[in-house]
Each structure stands twice: as C-alpha cells, then as structure tokens.
Scaffold this active site. Structure first.
Site, PDB file in Angstrom:
ATOM      1  N   TYR A 245     -23.848  10.583  11.443  1.00  0.00           N
ATOM      2  CA  TYR A 245     -24.697  11.171  10.404  1.00  0.00           C
ATOM      3  C   TYR A 245     -26.123  11.217  10.922  1.00  0.00           C
ATOM      4  CZ  TYR A 245     -27.152  11.787   5.929  1.00  0.00           C
ATOM      5  OH  TYR A 245     -27.956  12.254   4.917  1.00  0.00           O
TER       6      TYR A 245
ATOM      7  N   ASP B 216     -30.255   8.948  18.067  1.00  0.00           N
ATOM      8  CA  ASP B 216     -30.662   8.779  16.675  1.00  0.00           C
ATOM      9  C   ASP B 216     -30.586   7.281  16.371  1.00  0.00           C
ATOM     10  OD1 ASP B 216     -31.096   8.655  13.995  1.00  0.00           O
ATOM     11  OD2 ASP B 216     -29.649  10.218  13.445  1.00  0.00           O
TER      12      ASP B 216
ATOM     13  N   LYS C 176     -35.598   3.988   8.418  1.00  0.00           N
ATOM     14  CA  LYS C 176     -35.121   2.695   7.901  1.00  0.00           C
ATOM     15  C   LYS C 176     -36.039   1.518   8.310  1.00  0.00           C
ATOM     16  CE  LYS C 176     -30.802   4.691   6.756  1.00  0.00           C
ATOM     17  NZ  LYS C 176     -29.865   5.584   7.420  1.00  0.00           N
TER      18      LYS C 176
HETATM   19  C1  LIG Z   1     -29.968   7.188   7.296  1.00  0.00           C
HETATM   20  C2  LIG Z   1     -29.828   7.974   8.526  1.00  0.00           C
HETATM   21  C3  LIG Z   1     -30.482   9.196   8.709  1.00  0.00           C
HETATM   22  C4  LIG Z   1     -31.245   9.867   7.613  1.00  0.00           C
HETATM   23  O1  LIG Z   1     -32.379   9.149   7.228  1.00  0.00           O
HETATM   24  P1  LIG Z   1     -33.016   9.434   5.766  1.00  0.00           P
HETATM   25  O2  LIG Z   1     -34.244   8.586   5.766  1.00  0.00           O
HETATM   26  O3  LIG Z   1     -31.977   9.027   4.777  1.00  0.00           O
HETATM   27  O4  LIG Z   1     -33.323  10.871   5.719  1.00  0.00           O
HETATM   28  C5  LIG Z   1     -30.405   9.811   9.941  1.00  0.00           C
HETATM   29  N1  LIG Z   1     -29.713   9.270  10.945  1.00  0.00           N
HETATM   30  C6  LIG Z   1     -29.054   8.104  10.813  1.00  0.00           C
HETATM   31  C7  LIG Z   1     -28.321   7.521  11.980  1.00  0.00           C
HETATM   32  C8  LIG Z   1     -29.070   7.433   9.593  1.00  0.00           C
HETATM   33  O5  LIG Z   1     -28.374   6.298   9.446  1.00  0.00           O
END
Ligand SMILES: *Cc1c(COP(=O)(O)O)cnc(C)c1O
Length: 453
Positions: free
Chosen positions: A142, A262, A290
């Site tokens: 994701y 990511d 995060k």
């Molecule tokens: C949570 C998440 C996102 C998206 O971040 P948001 O702050 O919710 O937009 C993107 N990549 C990864 C790996 C994530 O866990």
C-alpha cells in the site's frame, strides 16, 4: 448506554460509512467501531469508558506510546508560538538535517502532510528526472490513495495495472505495472519487456499493509560463519542467491530506473536508520510518514541530491503545500526522532517484546493444533490464520479471515485492541511492557479455547 453505538449512528448520517478512513469502520471484523476518547502510553479508553491495551498505535506513528510527555510539551510550546506561518522555520531545517543524517541515501528531503502525498510526489519526481512514464508496484503493498497507486494486477500475464478503485482512469492505471512481492524474477521479466520506459520501482521494504511480509533475504556466497542453519530462518533461502531488495537495487540500476523505498511504516520503526540502514540497501528515493510526524499529519520524501534537485523551485517538477513543514507537526516529529536517536535501547526492547509475543503465540497455536503463522520483525507483527507462511499477496489472500475476526473480537472483549483486519500489522510501542505481553497471551489463550473459536 452505548456511546460508541450512539456516536456511530450519528456519524453514519454525516460521514461516509461513519468514518474518515475505511478500516476504522470494523467492516471486516463486524461490530461497532471503537470510538477513542483518550489514551496514555499503551492504554486507550473508548467512549463507553472501557480500557484497552492498544496494538493499533494510530497505525504506526506512536512508537513512543500515546500522549508521550516530551511530544505533548513540544507541540504545546510550538502552538503558543503560532500554529502556521506560510514561511520557512528553523524546525524544518532541523528536521531535514536530522533525516539526512540518519537515513542512508537521503541527501535532501521535502516535507509534506501525509504518506500519500509523499509517495505521489516521489513518483512525479522519478518521472520528471528520468523522462519515463511507467512505474512498478508490488501486489499487496500500500502506498497511499493517489490514483496511480490504486491499481491492481491485470488478468493473466498482463502486467499493466487495472483500476482498484472507481474513479481511477484506465489510462492512469495502465502506467502502473504490477509484480508479485518477493518475485525478483518477475520484475526482471517486466524490465526485459518495458525497461527503457520504467521511471521507478516502488516497494515497502517490509510489506506491512497485507499483514507483515518480510522481504526474502539473500545469502553471501559463503556465509562468514559457515553455518547455513543460522541463516535459514525463513525457510526459503537459497545459498548464493541475492535477497529480494538487493535484486531490486541491482535490476533498477541496470536499467536506469529509480528505486523508491516507501518507508512510511518501516522508517524509524525497524531502527533509527530505517529499512535502508537495516537491510543495507540504499534506494534513490525514500518516502516517510507516520513516525516522522509523531502523531501529527506529516509525510516526507527525499533521496539523491541530483534527483531531488528536480523539485521546484530548483527544478521543473512542481510540488507545494500550504501546511507543509507545519510547526506543530515538526515539533512532534523532532521530539519523536530525537528520543529514538538518543535511546537506542528502545529498539532493542521493542524487538525483545515482539519476539516474546510471537514465540508465546506460536507455541500456543502449535499446542492447540491451530494453523497460524506469527510473522514479524522489530516492533511489527501479524498473526496470519493460514495453512502456509505468507510471502506474497496471493499467499495472504488464502488466510481464514473469519477466524481472524473471531480472534479479534475475543481479544477486544478482553480489552486488547488489535488491528480490525487480518491484513494489517500489530504495532508495539515503547510504552508496552512484559506484563502487557503476558496479558495479551492470557487473553489469546482464553479466546482460542472459548466455544465456537
Ligand atoms: C500509511 C501508508 C501510506 C499512506 O500514508 P497516509 O499518511 O495515510 O497518506 C503510504 N505508504 C505506506 C507504506 C503506508 O503504510
């Protein structure tokens, strides 16, 4: 009186599904969503006054626990000086210096307001820098909800993605190619066919959004210790083979495409030097979110100086944000990162807690003859109710989600708040203790021994 239910009924009238992010609606586990009223450390209280030990941790940011005092203090002080200026501030410079000093490969960094924004910006930069249009993502990873990442695998052997959400155009989806996680040979084939058009490969270095799935690790041709056994913890290692992430690095470099890690979950979660430091593989660009915001809305993307020099106003790739580098968010993020940097024991202790939780659960499941795999790394883990270990999204989809729902609800009733979905991670924080783990294991034992489980 059930305040959770009351609030949910009100919410459903004015908010789609009653929630501002779908997983919070508890659809995959059933029942009424928990409405949070307050939290401290590892504990959270809902609107009915019920207390839980929290393993959601706001889905990752709260590695130091809820309402961690130095963060509360830093944010309060920042708010008194003014919430936002639309001008640069010292805190942003400090944050950028800190990230560049901690994360291998990050020479320049830009702050944004979410992980989604970090990813979509990094992809734009990759396309701008290379002059190529295609990107590759892995199934089950994701990367936020930007259009080009809401894409699923095409049918059969087609690698061009299909929209995975209404409202995403086929044209956009077709510029994202998909590959199975841990399938570097598959990626090699995609590059053989489309290599000169691929701008970037984006990956979660540890996949944590289909449950926790580790990248296959490689082997040195001859391990220094000479003992293969020691290294065969995932059971699929082949001597002399390169690890998944190492092969991504090698393939992208060979074709002149960028590698994007990511790190929105793994960043400052696997360790202070993030996944790139943890695995010793340096990407061209990294995205963060995060933890870097300490619980406030933050994202960031950064990497090679020549690549990041494409970003406006230095270069031709436009990207901007009214609240980017927001002073409250920088204060929360800096307080978090400095605490982690100055207390390396935090990571050691978290890893120990996660390992004892995993070992306790695995032993219990084995004793009961229950097929389940506890997969984890550092402070991330997932209990997969599955016949086989999970290496990819295809494996993850074979899990018994109804059983997970029963497990979740049994734990919830006993005051343990886990992710309301099989395909998410459990997040430990520095506030969790051995006693919490013992309580978790007791609750799990009662749950799996109860009628109907
Ligand atoms: C949570 C998440 C996102 C998206 O971040 P948001 O702050 O919710 O937009 C993107 N990549 C990864 C790996 C994530 O866990």
């Amino acid at each position: 009186m059930d305040r959770n239910a009351e609030l949910f009924a009100r919410a459903e009238r004015v908010i789609p599904g009653g929630v501002n992010s779908p997983v919070r609606a508890f659809r995959s586990v059933g029942g009424t969503p928990v409405f949070a009223s307050r939290a401290k450390g590892q504990y959270l209280w809902d609107e009915n006054g019920k207390k839980y030990t929290d393993y959601i941790g706001s889905w990752g940011p709260l590695i130091l626990g809820h309402a961690y005092e130095p963060i509360v203090e830093a944010v309060t002080k920042a708010a008194e000086r003014g919430a936002s200026f639309g001008l640069p501030t010292e805190a942003e410079v400090e944050m950028a210096e800190l990230v560049c000093s901690l994360v291998p490969g990050v020479e320049m960094v830009r702050m944004v307001s979410s992980g989604t924004e970090a990813v979509l910006s990094a992809l734009r930069v990759a396309r701008g820098f290379t002059g190529r249009e295609l990107v590759v993502k892995f199934e089950g990873c994701y990367h936020g909800h930007s259009d080009s990442m809401l894409v699923k695998a095409g049918s059969g052997l087609a690698t061009a993605g299909q929209p995975d959400s209404a409202g995403v155009t086929r044209g956009t989806a077709a510029t994202t190619l998909t590959c199975a996680y841990n399938d570097a040979d598959g990626l090699e084939k995609i590059f053989a066919e489309h290599g000169e058009h691929i701008a970037a490969v984006i990956v979660e270095p540890v996949a944590a959004n289909m449950g926790v799935v580790l990248p296959e690790e490689g082997y040195d041709p001859v391990p220094a210790c000479g003992e293969w056994e020691e290294h065969t913890h995932c059971g699929r290692l082949i001597p002399g083979k390169k690890g998944f992430l190492e092969r991504l690095r090698e393939i992208t470099a060979r074709y002149g495409a960028l590698l994007i890690f990511d790190e929105v979950i793994t960043g400052f979660r696997l360790g202070i030097n993030c996944a790139s430091g943890y695995f010793g593989v340096t990407p061209d660009l990294s995205t963060f979110g995060k933890i870097i915001g300490g619980g406030l809305p933050v994202g960031a993307y950064g990497g090679r100086r020549d690549v990041m020099s494409c970003v406006a106003p230095l270069g031709p790739v436009y990207q901007a944000g009214t609240l980017s580098g927001n002073p409250l968010a920088m204060a929360a993020g800096l307080a978090t990162l400095k605490t982690l940097r100055d207390n390396p024991n935090i990571y050691r202790d978290l890893n120990y807690l996660r390992a004892s939780l995993g070992a306790g659960l695995a032993t219990m499941f084995a004793e009961k003859g229950l097929r389940a795999f506890v997969q984890g790394i550092e402070s991330l883990s997932t209990v997969f109710f599955s016949e086989t270990p999970v290496y990819s999204y295809a494996d993850a989809k074979k899990c018994d989600t109804a059983r997970y729902a029963r497990f979740f609800n049994g734990m919830l009733a006993r005051g343990v708040l886990m992710a309301p979905s099989q395909f998410e991670a459990m997040f430990l924080s520095a506030a969790h203790t051995n006693e919490d783990i013992e309580y978790f294991l007791d609750a799990a034992k009662t749950t799996i021994e109860s009628d109907g489980f």
